[in-house]
Write a protein that holds these residues in place. Structure first.
Motif, PDB file in Angstrom:
ATOM      1  N   SER A 189       0.756  -1.191   0.029  1.00 29.00           N
ATOM      2  CA  SER A 189      -0.029   0.034   0.075  1.00 29.00           C
ATOM      3  C   SER A 189       0.875   1.331  -0.050  1.00 29.00           C
ATOM      4  O   SER A 189       0.522   2.294  -0.480  1.00 29.00           O
ATOM      5  N   ASN A 190       2.027   0.919   0.473  1.00 24.35           N
ATOM      6  CA  ASN A 190       2.961   2.151   0.133  1.00 24.35           C
ATOM      7  C   ASN A 190       3.108   2.671  -1.228  1.00 24.35           C
ATOM      8  O   ASN A 190       3.306   4.031  -1.380  1.00 24.35           O
TER       9      ASN A 190
ATOM     10  N   PHE B 184       2.265   7.924   9.936  1.00 25.81           N
ATOM     11  CA  PHE B 184       3.326   7.136   9.245  1.00 25.81           C
ATOM     12  C   PHE B 184       4.336   8.058   8.306  1.00 25.81           C
ATOM     13  O   PHE B 184       3.796   8.923   7.570  1.00 25.81           O
TER      14      PHE B 184
ATOM     15  N   ASN C  63       0.008   4.331  12.671  1.00 17.60           N
ATOM     16  CA  ASN C  63       1.270   3.758  13.050  1.00 17.60           C
ATOM     17  C   ASN C  63       2.238   5.013  13.225  1.00 17.60           C
ATOM     18  O   ASN C  63       2.199   5.825  12.298  1.00 17.60           O
TER      19      ASN C  63
ATOM     20  N   ASP D  55      -5.748   5.676   5.162  1.00 13.72           N
ATOM     21  CA  ASP D  55      -4.690   4.670   5.264  1.00 13.72           C
ATOM     22  C   ASP D  55      -5.182   3.751   6.421  1.00 13.72           C
ATOM     23  O   ASP D  55      -5.174   3.799   7.395  1.00 13.72           O
TER      24      ASP D  55
ATOM     25  N   TYR E   5      -4.196  -1.281   8.869  1.00 13.01           N
ATOM     26  CA  TYR E   5      -4.264  -2.168  10.102  1.00 13.01           C
ATOM     27  C   TYR E   5      -5.856  -2.421  10.421  1.00 13.01           C
ATOM     28  O   TYR E   5      -6.337  -2.868  11.283  1.00 13.01           O
TER      29      TYR E   5
ATOM     30  N   THR F  76      -3.889  -2.869   2.782  1.00  6.29           N
ATOM     31  CA  THR F  76      -2.720  -3.924   2.599  1.00  6.29           C
ATOM     32  C   THR F  76      -2.858  -5.151   2.736  1.00  6.29           C
ATOM     33  O   THR F  76      -3.618  -5.574   3.786  1.00  6.29           O
TER      34      THR F  76
ATOM     35  N   SER G 105      -0.358  -6.736   3.816  1.00  2.00           N
ATOM     36  CA  SER G 105       0.980  -6.938   4.483  1.00  2.00           C
ATOM     37  C   SER G 105       0.922  -7.427   5.690  1.00  2.00           C
ATOM     38  O   SER G 105       1.849  -8.113   6.328  1.00  2.00           O
ATOM     39  N   LYS G 106      -0.347  -7.166   6.519  1.00  2.00           N
ATOM     40  CA  LYS G 106      -0.319  -7.189   7.947  1.00  2.00           C
ATOM     41  C   LYS G 106      -1.164  -8.477   8.115  1.00  2.00           C
ATOM     42  O   LYS G 106      -0.658  -9.363   8.410  1.00  2.00           O
TER      43      LYS G 106
ATOM     44  N   ARG H 128       4.630  -7.807  -1.335  1.00  2.00           N
ATOM     45  CA  ARG H 128       4.453  -6.504  -1.614  1.00  2.00           C
ATOM     46  C   ARG H 128       3.057  -6.426  -2.395  1.00  2.00           C
ATOM     47  O   ARG H 128       3.235  -6.379  -3.465  1.00  2.00           O
TER      48      ARG H 128
HETATM   49  C1  LIG Z   1      -0.066   3.046   8.396  1.00  2.00           C
HETATM   50  C2  LIG Z   1       0.846   2.442   7.486  1.00  2.00           C
HETATM   51  N1  LIG Z   1       0.412   2.430   6.001  1.00  2.00           N
HETATM   52  C3  LIG Z   1       0.858   1.975   5.076  1.00  2.00           C
HETATM   53  C4  LIG Z   1       1.910   0.848   5.350  1.00  2.00           C
HETATM   54  C5  LIG Z   1       2.645   0.158   4.179  1.00  2.00           C
HETATM   55  O1  LIG Z   1       2.485  -0.979   4.009  1.00  2.00           O
HETATM   56  P1  LIG Z   1       2.589  -1.956   2.813  1.00  2.00           P
HETATM   57  O2  LIG Z   1       3.526  -1.095   1.981  1.00  2.00           O
HETATM   58  O3  LIG Z   1       3.479  -3.162   3.420  1.00  2.00           O
HETATM   59  O4  LIG Z   1       1.197  -2.127   2.567  1.00  2.00           O
HETATM   60  C6  LIG Z   1       2.341   0.465   6.732  1.00  2.00           C
HETATM   61  C7  LIG Z   1       3.370  -0.328   6.961  1.00  2.00           C
HETATM   62  O5  LIG Z   1       3.947  -0.596   7.954  1.00  2.00           O
HETATM   63  C8  LIG Z   1       1.581   1.411   7.508  1.00  2.00           C
HETATM   64  O6  LIG Z   1       1.910   1.455   8.969  1.00  2.00           O
END
Ligand SMILES: Cc1ncc(COP(=O)(O)O)c(C=O)c1O
Length: 374
Positions: A103-104, A128, A175, A202, A205, A232, A234-235, A243
């Motif tokens: 999601s970055n 973040f 975060n 965003d 989480y 995302t 990722s979590k 990714r």
């Molecule tokens: C608030 C927040 N947004 C986005 C991300 C991005 O995560 P990713 O690129 O792995 O989806 C993170 C990763 O730690 C995050 O904490």
């Protein structure tokens, strides 16, 4: 001073806003820590990057195994299958979706698609780190709004919007603080922010929120065409290493973001795994349960140690330990990696990712020893 005597530096070719970027500092990798300590990687406990302690979704792993034979082909640049799964799950059209390399990538795509150096973007203190980085990479003006009780002050954020503001970034939960704004508050914020300003919500989480607090936001895009939701795999889905993330937006916003996206930004295995993980309901439920129990275990541990913590809605928790850099170093020597967050304006806090019960217990015991050595 310019002139024939000034030594040439390649760095000077970069514009000032790029030269001023302080690179993102990720959690310390396991392999690096093992090398430095001279111990086995298996003895290192990494609780530093909000990864899933259960590992990847088993259904995702199975899907990846079945997809290995076609890796000589480029991936489907349109992400047809993954968009179909997401579209069913979220009740939105495929045209509302933008896929990202994490999601970055989605967050950066919004900045790249819409911001110019004459614009500004608003985000909260302790938000973040990728928001300031994305804004600075464009050379746009960053407006950081003071937090309230570590959390996002939505009233102050709305008031900070200026005529040149194009984007407001809000992480919910945030975060590294784990703070959460009620969806009614977010709804009222959207009513207040002018429609010419994109609100990037965003929700990295979001899956960890209890049922009563689950996000309703993809359904809000018809009413708020300036809303972009980013999520995302990722979590909670345990696919950080692959990714893959996605944005949900008005079709026009999604179309503009897709123009600046690399044609194959999400790789084939990531998309195949994401399709399977999104249907792996048992895994998500387990991840949520392990996280809720782990958060309770860590909170109890902190209370026993007399430590103040920020109540968290994520898969991590931020605790005030005093001399955080020293405590971090002490934990590291025991092979426990957590995250110092001085770069987020919290030099007395450490952020720790929720682990399995035995991980949390090992961390708490190491923390107790580290604090005694103060
Ligand atoms: C608030 C927040 N947004 C986005 C991300 C991005 O995560 P990713 O690129 O792995 O989806 C993170 C990763 O730690 C995050 O904490």
């Amino acid at each position: 001073m310019d002139g024939p005597d000034k030594p040439f530096s390649i760095r000077d070719l970069a514009p000032p806003n790029v030269r001023a970027i302080a690179p993102y500092v990720p959690g310390k990798p396991i392999a690096e820590t093992a090398r430095e300590l001279g111990i086995a990687e298996a003895d290192i406990l990494k609780m530093a990057s909000n990864e899933n302690p259960l590992g990847p979704s088993p259904r995702a792993l199975e899907a990846i195994r079945g997809a290995l034979g076609v890796l000589h082909y480029y991936p489907d640049g349109s992400g047809y299958e993954l968009k179909a799964v997401l579209s069913r799950k979220l009740g939105v059209a495929p045209e509302n979706l933008v896929l990202g390399n994490g999601s970055n990538d989605v967050l950066e795509l919004v900045a790249r698609a819409f911001l110019t150096p004459s614009d500004s973007a608003v985000y909260s203190q302790h938000a973040f780190m990728v928001y300031p980085l994305a804004v600075q990479a464009i050379g746009a003006k960053a407006i950081e709004v003071p937090a309230r009780g570590y959390g996002t002050d939505l009233e102050a954020m709305a008031a900070a919007v200026r005529p040149d503001t194009k984007i407001v970034f809000v992480a919910n939960p945030n975060n590294p603080t784990g703070t959460f704004n009620a969806w009614e508050e977010i709804g009222a914020f959207l009513e207040r922010v002018p429609r010419r300003v994109l609100v990037v919500l965003d929700e990295a989480y979001g899956e960890y929120l209890p049922d009563a607090l689950r996000s309703p936001t993809p359904g809000w895009i018809a009413r708020h065409p300036n809303l972009v939701v980013s999520r995302t795999l990722s979590k909670a889905y345990g696919l950080a290493g692959l990714r893959v993330g996605y944005g949900v937006a008005h079709p026009e916003a999604a179309e503009v973001m897709n123009r600046v996206r690399q044609p194959f930004n999400v790789n084939h295995l990531a998309m195949v795994a994401a399709c399977a993980a999104l249907e792996d309901h048992a895994f998500i439920e387990k991840s949520r349960a392990v996280n809720a129990a782990g958060l309770a275990q860590l909170r109890e541990g902190f209370e026993r140690l007399g430590l103040e913590y920020i109540p968290s809605h994520g898969n991590f928790i931020t605790v005030r330990v005093g001399e955080a850099a020293r405590v971090y170093g002490q934990l590291l020597r025991e092979g426990v990696i957590v995250r110092p967050i001085a770069g987020y304006g919290l030099p007395e806090h450490l952020r720790v990712t929720v682990g399995l019960p035995e991980h949390n217990a090992r961390f708490l015991a190491a923390l107790e020893r580290a604090l005694r050595k103060a």
